[in-house]
Design a protein around this motif. Sequence first.
Motif, short mmCIF file in Angstrom:
data_model
loop_
_atom_site.label_atom_id
_atom_site.label_comp_id
_atom_site.label_asym_id
_atom_site.label_seq_id
_atom_site.Cartn_x
_atom_site.Cartn_y
_atom_site.Cartn_z
N ILE A 19 -11.24 -3.50 -9.35
CA ILE A 19 -10.05 -2.86 -8.81
C ILE A 19 -8.96 -3.92 -8.65
N GLY B 55 -13.17 2.20 0.01
CA GLY B 55 -13.34 1.77 -1.37
C GLY B 55 -12.80 2.81 -2.35
N GLU C 252 -5.61 4.08 -5.20
CA GLU C 252 -4.41 3.25 -5.28
C GLU C 252 -4.24 2.67 -6.69
N ILE D 63 -4.03 -7.39 3.37
CA ILE D 63 -5.48 -7.58 3.40
C ILE D 63 -5.78 -8.97 3.96
N LEU E 228 -9.12 2.63 -2.40
CA LEU E 228 -8.63 1.55 -3.27
C LEU E 228 -8.61 1.99 -4.72
N LEU F 230 -13.94 -3.75 4.32
CA LEU F 230 -14.60 -3.68 3.01
C LEU F 230 -15.82 -4.58 3.11
N TRP G 284 0.83 -1.20 0.00
CA TRP G 284 0.00 0.00 0.00
C TRP G 284 0.87 1.25 0.00
N VAL H 115 -5.72 -5.49 -7.18
CA VAL H 115 -4.84 -5.35 -6.01
C VAL H 115 -3.77 -6.42 -6.13
N ILE I 183 -8.63 -4.26 5.62
CA ILE I 183 -7.32 -3.69 5.26
C ILE I 183 -6.42 -3.75 6.49
N PHE J 48 -2.47 5.61 1.95
CA PHE J 48 -3.57 4.64 2.09
C PHE J 48 -3.41 3.83 3.38
#
Length: 409
Positions: A334, A304, A310, A240, A307, A217, A204, A336, A235, A208
């Motif tokens: 999204i 959200g 990011e 995560i 994210l 989330l 991250w 990740v 998070i 963030f």
Amino acid sequence: MTSSDNHVAIIGAGPAGLMAAEVLAQCGARVTVYDAMPSAGRKFLMAGRGGLNLTHSEPLPQFMARYREAALRLQAAIEAFPPEALRGWSEALGEPTFVGTSGRVFPEAFKASPLLRAWLRRLDASGVRFAFHHRWTGWDGEGRLLFRAPDGEAAVVADATVLALGGASWPRLGSDGGWVELLAARGVAISKLRPANSGFTVAWSDVFRDRFEGQPLKGVALTVGAHTVRGEAMITRGGIEGGAIYALSAELREAVLSLGQATLMIALRPDLDAAALTTRLSGVRGKQSLANFLRKAAQLSPVGIGLMQEAAIASGRPLASFSPAELARLVNAIPVRLTGVAPIDRAISTAGGVSFDEFDDQFMLRKQPGVFAAGEMLDWEAPTGGYLLQASFATGAAAGRGVLAWLNR
């Protein structure tokens, strides 16, 4: 029934070991439970701190599918001691159960401690003895069990043994995987122990991480490859974790271990398609900040939106430059990048263990006649939701029945 002259050693005082002890004691065997820790069920108690999820209420075919490749190997044990039997067992100990909205089954007290106390009282009344601070170190040349005990090394003669030593997660509670070398030295095939139901690391940004560490989330859909799970995630400072992550942990873990990374796709509004989102995001923004606009137009949470920021940074474009259609696509896709798996000592459970090919259909090791194994030290894994405890209880009961058959052969 078996003779009280038969001494059975249970090594490990978790759910699998205690259930094996109960089955055996009820049929007249003389049982001693050995454990390296100062008391029984320490990981069981930890698992119940947020509400003891004993099992799940879904139909057995769907239930068994949660065990993936090991389902057929576990099926007979779980069918012999299914979720309904586990619920009845709990109620007989004075702890009725209820089904939560997710289908998970909990004792009404919602805790592990009252159930464990009642269980230990019943085991004590049935004659089960406990020897704590006894760490198993293998066998001597005469086949006796060796323990490192408070008064030095102890050698124990047993007519049969049940190994229920757990995996390698939460080692401070007793499951440290120290048994692997002992069995491997006897030629027993063991699949490498790996973290299961674990978190994953993510690089991250500092902004963030500092703002959203510990934020949930909710109601998201997570996808890796062809596998999608809906639920919640959390998070963490380094990555995560959470229920939906745990449900995908096998696929994510194997991708990270084989490729060095894995891409997790997060859908923040999985019930809205791209067209509906595009319509919502095509409205006039006016003087609102982009974050405020996204929060109101698409009902997105701050984490959200973070994210999405990011992902935009990773793409090399500011999020403000995205068109409504691009924003809509990003909301439900999204990417990740997971860079690693959280350490096994922080995982909820363990994958890998003693290969099922090493056992007969009574859970006895073919290379160690009279030695049985149960619980998480076997080569299976399952998501959270009651499946871990159910298989531990069921294989413990199956190993206990196997010992009885062995002693009465």
